[in-house]
Design a protein around this motif. Sequence first.
Motif, short mmCIF file in Angstrom:
data_model
loop_
_atom_site.label_atom_id
_atom_site.label_comp_id
_atom_site.label_asym_id
_atom_site.label_seq_id
_atom_site.Cartn_x
_atom_site.Cartn_y
_atom_site.Cartn_z
N GLY A 79 0.80 -1.22 0.00
CA GLY A 79 0.00 0.00 0.00
C GLY A 79 0.83 1.28 0.00
O GLY A 79 0.31 2.35 0.29
N LEU A 80 2.12 1.16 -0.32
CA LEU A 80 3.00 2.32 -0.35
C LEU A 80 3.31 2.70 -1.80
O LEU A 80 3.38 1.84 -2.67
N ASP A 81 3.49 3.98 -2.05
CA ASP A 81 3.75 4.50 -3.39
C ASP A 81 5.23 4.86 -3.51
O ASP A 81 5.71 5.78 -2.84
N TYR A 82 5.95 4.17 -4.37
CA TYR A 82 7.39 4.40 -4.55
C TYR A 82 7.69 5.86 -4.90
O TYR A 82 8.73 6.38 -4.54
N ALA A 83 6.78 6.53 -5.59
CA ALA A 83 7.00 7.91 -6.03
C ALA A 83 6.95 8.92 -4.88
O ALA A 83 7.35 10.07 -5.05
N VAL A 84 6.47 8.52 -3.72
CA VAL A 84 6.29 9.42 -2.58
C VAL A 84 7.43 9.23 -1.58
O VAL A 84 7.62 8.12 -1.07
N GLU A 85 8.18 10.28 -1.31
CA GLU A 85 9.33 10.19 -0.41
C GLU A 85 8.94 9.68 0.97
O GLU A 85 9.64 8.85 1.55
N ALA A 86 7.83 10.13 1.52
CA ALA A 86 7.41 9.65 2.84
C ALA A 86 7.22 8.14 2.84
O ALA A 86 7.58 7.45 3.79
N ASP A 87 6.69 7.59 1.74
CA ASP A 87 6.51 6.14 1.66
C ASP A 87 7.85 5.42 1.50
O ASP A 87 8.03 4.33 2.03
N ARG A 88 8.79 6.03 0.81
CA ARG A 88 10.13 5.42 0.71
C ARG A 88 10.80 5.41 2.09
O ARG A 88 11.51 4.46 2.44
N ILE A 89 10.55 6.45 2.90
CA ILE A 89 11.09 6.47 4.26
C ILE A 89 10.42 5.37 5.09
O ILE A 89 11.09 4.65 5.84
N ARG A 90 9.09 5.22 4.96
CA ARG A 90 8.38 4.15 5.67
C ARG A 90 8.96 2.78 5.27
O ARG A 90 9.15 1.90 6.11
N TRP A 91 9.22 2.61 3.97
CA TRP A 91 9.76 1.34 3.49
C TRP A 91 11.17 1.12 4.04
O TRP A 91 11.51 0.00 4.45
#
Length: 108
Positions: A79-91
């Motif tokens: 459910g995370l979007d690679y294009a979104v920096e906040a989601d890359r941090i979550r990942w």
Amino acid sequence: LFTVGQGWRPPENSVLYSPGPVGAAVLVSLEFASESIAVTECETRGQEWPWEAKGDEGNSRGVFQVHAPSHQGKMGESGLDYAVEADRIRWAHHLWQAQGWGPWSCSP
């Protein structure tokens, strides 16, 4: 989007981590946040706008240089979007919880 109300505190041993633009703040463990400073500076080679950093011939992005061919599909499944920096941090936080700093070429 959320608003932090007066008197709000993060859970014990957690902090709001924001290495870049407004909106990229993510709740992470205190240990991850404190160790990640050296990792992100090394991974982005001190670029002026590290959240926009692209490495590995454009295949890795953001302050943690998340490698798209290896992680983009798995992020989407979570459910995370690679294009979104906040989601890359979550990942990155998720990877760190599972594997420590092993996935990064730069580690503390």
